[in-house]
Design a protein around this motif. Sequence first.
Motif, PDB file in Angstrom:
ATOM      1  N   UNK A 144      62.420  74.421  57.236  1.00 45.75           N
ATOM      2  CA  UNK A 144      63.777  74.508  57.757  1.00 45.75           C
ATOM      3  C   UNK A 144      64.742  73.570  57.030  1.00 45.75           C
ATOM      4  N   UNK A 145      64.250  72.440  56.552  1.00 45.74           N
ATOM      5  CA  UNK A 145      65.128  71.577  55.749  1.00 45.74           C
ATOM      6  C   UNK A 145      65.398  72.213  54.387  1.00 45.74           C
ATOM      7  N   UNK A 146      64.407  72.937  53.863  1.00 43.94           N
ATOM      8  CA  UNK A 146      64.594  73.597  52.569  1.00 43.94           C
ATOM      9  C   UNK A 146      65.466  74.841  52.689  1.00 43.94           C
ATOM     10  N   UNK A 147      65.519  75.399  53.903  1.00 40.62           N
ATOM     11  CA  UNK A 147      66.316  76.612  54.101  1.00 40.62           C
ATOM     12  C   UNK A 147      67.779  76.311  54.387  1.00 40.62           C
ATOM     13  N   UNK A 148      68.069  75.101  54.862  1.00 38.53           N
ATOM     14  CA  UNK A 148      69.441  74.758  55.248  1.00 38.53           C
ATOM     15  C   UNK A 148      69.785  73.344  54.801  1.00 38.53           C
ATOM     16  N   UNK A 149      70.860  73.220  54.052  1.00 36.35           N
ATOM     17  CA  UNK A 149      71.280  71.897  53.599  1.00 36.35           C
ATOM     18  C   UNK A 149      71.738  71.038  54.770  1.00 36.35           C
ATOM     19  N   UNK A 153      70.190  67.376  55.750  1.00 34.61           N
ATOM     20  CA  UNK A 153      70.950  66.135  55.909  1.00 34.61           C
ATOM     21  C   UNK A 153      70.710  65.499  57.276  1.00 34.61           C
ATOM     22  N   UNK A 154      70.749  66.295  58.339  1.00 34.31           N
ATOM     23  CA  UNK A 154      70.564  65.762  59.687  1.00 34.31           C
ATOM     24  C   UNK A 154      69.137  65.232  59.870  1.00 34.31           C
ATOM     25  N   UNK A 199      61.829  68.418  65.228  1.00 39.86           N
ATOM     26  CA  UNK A 199      63.287  68.247  65.229  1.00 39.86           C
ATOM     27  C   UNK A 199      63.956  69.191  64.243  1.00 39.86           C
ATOM     28  N   UNK A 200      63.397  69.286  63.020  1.00 41.62           N
ATOM     29  CA  UNK A 200      64.014  70.145  62.005  1.00 41.62           C
ATOM     30  C   UNK A 200      63.940  71.611  62.421  1.00 41.62           C
ATOM     31  N   UNK A 201      62.853  71.981  63.092  1.00 47.01           N
ATOM     32  CA  UNK A 201      62.718  73.368  63.542  1.00 47.01           C
ATOM     33  C   UNK A 201      63.773  73.718  64.578  1.00 47.01           C
ATOM     34  N   UNK A 202      63.895  72.884  65.619  1.00 48.44           N
ATOM     35  CA  UNK A 202      64.846  73.184  66.687  1.00 48.44           C
ATOM     36  C   UNK A 202      66.290  73.068  66.204  1.00 48.44           C
ATOM     37  N   UNK A 203      66.555  72.174  65.266  1.00 47.95           N
ATOM     38  CA  UNK A 203      67.901  72.074  64.714  1.00 47.95           C
ATOM     39  C   UNK A 203      68.244  73.339  63.941  1.00 47.95           C
ATOM     40  N   UNK A 204      67.306  73.835  63.158  1.00 47.00           N
ATOM     41  CA  UNK A 204      67.526  75.067  62.402  1.00 47.00           C
ATOM     42  C   UNK A 204      67.725  76.249  63.351  1.00 47.00           C
ATOM     43  N   UNK A 205      66.902  76.283  64.396  1.00 50.77           N
ATOM     44  CA  UNK A 205      67.019  77.364  65.370  1.00 50.77           C
ATOM     45  C   UNK A 205      68.364  77.348  66.079  1.00 50.77           C
ATOM     46  N   UNK A 206      68.830  76.141  66.408  1.00 47.47           N
ATOM     47  CA  UNK A 206      70.140  76.009  67.070  1.00 47.47           C
ATOM     48  C   UNK A 206      71.247  76.478  66.144  1.00 47.47           C
ATOM     49  N   UNK A 207      71.167  76.099  64.875  1.00 47.71           N
ATOM     50  CA  UNK A 207      72.182  76.503  63.899  1.00 47.71           C
ATOM     51  C   UNK A 207      72.184  78.019  63.725  1.00 47.71           C
ATOM     52  N   UNK A 208      71.001  78.617  63.708  1.00 50.84           N
ATOM     53  CA  UNK A 208      70.882  80.069  63.542  1.00 50.84           C
ATOM     54  C   UNK A 208      71.472  80.806  64.739  1.00 50.84           C
ATOM     55  N   UNK A 209      71.264  80.274  65.930  1.00 44.22           N
ATOM     56  CA  UNK A 209      71.824  80.901  67.120  1.00 44.22           C
ATOM     57  C   UNK A 209      73.340  80.818  67.129  1.00 44.22           C
TER      58      UNK A 209
END
Length: 213
Positions: A144-149, A153-154, A199-209
């Motif tokens: 998820x960090x590699x999929x989203x800049x 960063x977060x 953390x990175x997973x749920x942050x990515x999921x939140x951003x995707x939603x």
Amino acid sequence: MRIRVFDGILWGVTFLLVVTVFLMPDTVPLHWDENWQIDGYGSRYMFLILAFIPMAIYYGMTLTKHIDPKRMNLEKRKKTYRLFQYGLTVFFLILAAFFEYSAFNPQQDGEQFVLLLVSVLLIGMGNYLPKIPQNYFFGVKTPWTLASEYVWKKTHKISGYCFILIGFINGISALVHFSYTYLVLMISIIGMTVFIYVYSYFLFRKCSQNIDE
């Protein structure tokens, strides 16, 4: 010029580490338990691996910087990347020199020194982790960090805080000679790894939603 000077120092110190190996007894202590009691012996030539680790890290990071698909990101933050490269190399040089010293002085209690050295490394890395740009070889790399800049960063920002916190906890434990410092360090690192990954997973999921909405 600065890089050439560091290269020269690295080669010089590595040469001294290698020469020192051949001055050791044939059989030397290779492992210490949590109480810094020797619990394993072996051939002195095992120290050759330790002697060449700093060089492998230094030139390995030079190579990965040039072959990384996101190398342009690293070029924009080359000072930060170089700081990590120098820092990790020096850390393992000191560690190699210390363990070679311990081979000649096996009764020397080096537990506190090693733990404090690790604390300095963790705190130093924690301070600069948020400055690492997105890349494929160095940093906190999850899908998820590699999929989203943004997630990169977060995640690195929160990781920096975690590294510093663990570094301070480990350093204080070492200074007060807490009996279970190694255990606390291992549990902290494992816990931090799990936390950062989740953390990175749920942050990515939140951003995707948010994007879907």
